[in-house]
Design a protein around this motif. Sequence first.
Motif, mmCIF file in Angstrom:
data_model
loop_
_atom_site.group_PDB
_atom_site.id
_atom_site.type_symbol
_atom_site.label_atom_id
_atom_site.label_comp_id
_atom_site.label_asym_id
_atom_site.label_seq_id
_atom_site.Cartn_x
_atom_site.Cartn_y
_atom_site.Cartn_z
ATOM 1 N N ALA A 190 -5.042 -0.649 -4.070
ATOM 2 C CA ALA A 190 -4.170 -0.261 -5.656
ATOM 3 C C ALA A 190 -5.638 0.694 -6.635
ATOM 4 O O ALA A 190 -5.034 1.279 -6.557
ATOM 5 C CB ALA A 190 -3.586 -1.328 -5.863
ATOM 6 N N THR A 231 1.919 1.997 -3.390
ATOM 7 C CA THR A 231 0.947 2.152 -4.383
ATOM 8 C C THR A 231 1.470 3.577 -4.323
ATOM 9 O O THR A 231 0.818 4.388 -5.356
ATOM 10 C CB THR A 231 -0.419 1.299 -4.262
ATOM 11 N N GLU A 246 0.589 -0.795 0.292
ATOM 12 C CA GLU A 246 -0.083 0.221 0.116
ATOM 13 C C GLU A 246 0.729 0.830 0.507
ATOM 14 O O GLU A 246 0.387 2.265 -0.374
ATOM 15 C CB GLU A 246 -0.662 0.260 1.589
ATOM 16 N N ARG A 258 -5.087 -5.148 -3.093
ATOM 17 C CA ARG A 258 -5.283 -5.090 -4.550
ATOM 18 C C ARG A 258 -6.626 -4.269 -4.059
ATOM 19 O O ARG A 258 -6.586 -3.201 -5.179
ATOM 20 C CB ARG A 258 -6.226 -6.687 -4.251
#
Length: 923
Positions: free
Chosen positions: A874, A756, A753, A871
């Motif tokens: 992102a 990202t 994270e 996920r």
Amino acid sequence: MDDETYEQILQASVNGVPIDTWISTDLPTQLALLDWLKGVIVAAQDVGDYERAEAAVNCAWMIAHRLGTAELAAQAHWCSGLDLMGHKLYQAALEHFDATATYYQAVPAVAWRVQSNRAALLGRLGRLDEAASAIVAIEQMLPDVPAARDHLLSFLINRSDLEGHQGRYREMRETARTAEVEARRSAQPGSLVMALINHAFAAMFLADLDGAAEVLQQARQIATDDELLDLLARVVINQAHLEIIRDHPFRALHLLHDARAAFPSDARSEHATIAIEEARLYERLGLVEEARRCAQQATHHFAALDQPEECVEATLLVLRLALATGGIPGRLTRVQALIDQAQARNAAVSPPLQALLAAFSAHPLLHGTAQMAALAQADAAATTLERCGVPDFQIQASLIAADLATTLKQADAPARYRHCVTLAQQHPFPALEQQAYEGLARLERGAAACAAWQRAADLAAELRRRMPAEELKARALSSHAALSSRLVGAYLKLRRPQAALQALFDAKGSLWAELSAPTVIAPPSPDWVTARTRVTFLAAQLREGGEDDVGQHELQQALTALRLRERVRPAYPLPRLEEIQAQLPPASLAVEYLQGEQRIWACVLPASGLPHWVALGKTAVVIEAMERMTFYRRALQNQPPAQRRLAAIAQRPTINQSLARLYDLLVAPLRPWLDVERLVLAPDGALFDVPWAALYDQQQADGQPYVGERYELTLLPSLAVLALPRPAPASGPPTALGCSDTAQDIALQVDAELDTVQRLFPTARVINQAQVADLNATVAPRLLHLSAHGQLKHEEPLLSQIFLADGPFLLADAFNLALTGTELVLLSACETSAMPKQGGVALAVAGAFLAAGAQAVVAGLWRIDAEATARLVANLYGELCGGAELPAALRRAQQALRTAGYDHPYYWAALQPLMRTGAIRLV
């Protein structure tokens, strides 16, 4: 004789052995022994050894009676006075010191010490003019007494204390400073701490709060270094009082929590004092469960310390708090046991507490059926309290009597509530006036009931405007439900749907309107600080006292003066209905929910025209459906990731049935208005815990059955926030903070994270293994991302936490973050959006960040899955950087996660948004 011989004499008297052989006709020898016994009494009381102190008194009187001289009798009176002072029986102690003073009035070397004790007792008894005369007499004696310097400290401390009572605050400060110098010279750390406490109080009286903080910190360091535990407790409690005056109740709680941890478990006196202070502070913040628990701990400590006055006072607090939660049977059984214990000590406590205990013990919730005898008992208590001059206690007793009269269906019940209203207005006590109006409203019908409920709601709003910012946030939505649901119901019965909606906006939206105002509350005026300090000073003195009405009248006068100076924010008007409707997104449906005591209501707000009220499921049925869903979800979250994926596949049909039940209760009744693209929902109470995106429509099972598939979802604390002014966007750089625990079970999630954020926001401030201080940016960031473990504390929501590298970041600390203008806070942490059992949405971690100024918070409803969440985050940031608004971005990110195989709602519905505006766009 030496000290060893003196000890033998004392032990002989304790064991009942005649001490005649030690009692000689040598008067100086016996006077020296009596002087030693006085020291024994003081030292024994300091450590709570009251038996030894009493033995020393008995020994003194044996000597006085044996020899029969007037001087020895005067010394024995002195010993008795010291012993009674330790038991806080000040009137009886004064009578003994008066006898001593009469004998020594012509002997300055002794008389000044006796007068010093008399001055302290007279001050405790509220006889300030006589105490001042005693001080003058002492000052006249001191020049003729060279040895007086050895006892000067106690005189100076007593004098500064008296000057505080007299309102001579500058003189109090100077005297305390002189005492400090003397204490340092004579190396007496205990007296130095007491002098510093008085100095701090004088500074607070003079509105020099920074000076008071500095002095108390000095006192704390000295008490810590010299292990003066009892004094350390007093210092920390006064530091907490100072923070309350400075409008920082959460700092006060931190101080009390630290103090509790610092003292050993057998330091009962310190733990008792801290527990009762914590209970009062929790009650002020609207956290009833925490307050009750702390007060109950205090009762046990005070009972063990044999302090009946304090024990009964703590019992009354436990009882009041238990009754405030509606009287849970098992809890009230335990409370009844406390009442029985308190009544056994009744003869040892002041008449006001005796009467109030009698009133509360007659409360109808404590008995299966109300009885006329209980009503007579409550009425008698109210009469006694009126005679004692304690109007707040009197009104409380009168309200209990009115409740009993209502239960007994007495015709005079409405008149009783009206009498309470009149009393509360005269003094004034708006909280008690509100309680009286609520009682009256339950008896009235039609328009009269509606008017009474509305007046109670207006008083609740007035009380809210008196709260400082931190208290306002902590109490957000914590007690509106019953009052607002009854007021809404009254308006609906009168067929006034717009008035019903306005009442709901007032209850749910006013907090956010006031937090959006340019200034939440003005700095306190010096007059208010002085009045608030005086209440604190006198209340502390009263708790240390033990007489029937020691300082009670003075405290009541101080409370009245404080109420007259109470700071009240101007009412910040809520937007009009048309203004809210104008801010609705195109093709949207807005719904304001109300969780009533019996039923859930939904108010549908179209883009124009009148609102539509819809009665939904029963509250108990909705809660049961939510608990069933929670049961299935917990079965997944407690498994390792690999097994969880397999279990999720098997469980999905079952969880969908549970989610369908919630859809049928909360959304399906709104079908006539559901032909839209976007849902703007304002949940209420436990409904903030509903995973709205995952609610399942069985009629759409072959298409898009989940609400989050069919609609863009915006969740708000109230629809009223749509039309509130928005602050300018924050100018600080995007900030991403992460911390993985020692087990490294979320390390990959945290790293992914943060990477990202760094990739999509190149100017971002990114810190892995972040510390608490990293959250305290001087300039609010446009985006704040926090990836770490989170934990909800249901029973102590202010202590809910996010774990960082140097310790937990508490929910209480979140309220004071500089987040005004921050567009989005993403809390990628467990349970950060979950609701506590007690309190409103601001006592969820996400709500606290919202109250701190953030415009939107996306946070975890439960213990999240690390890989799926990384996920989702992102995908969400990718959509936001592409220009999507938050509801659309989250909808697409959830769809992408389902497509990737994480199709169980446990994975994709864990993060839920809570917003203060209808539109959030990062680019």
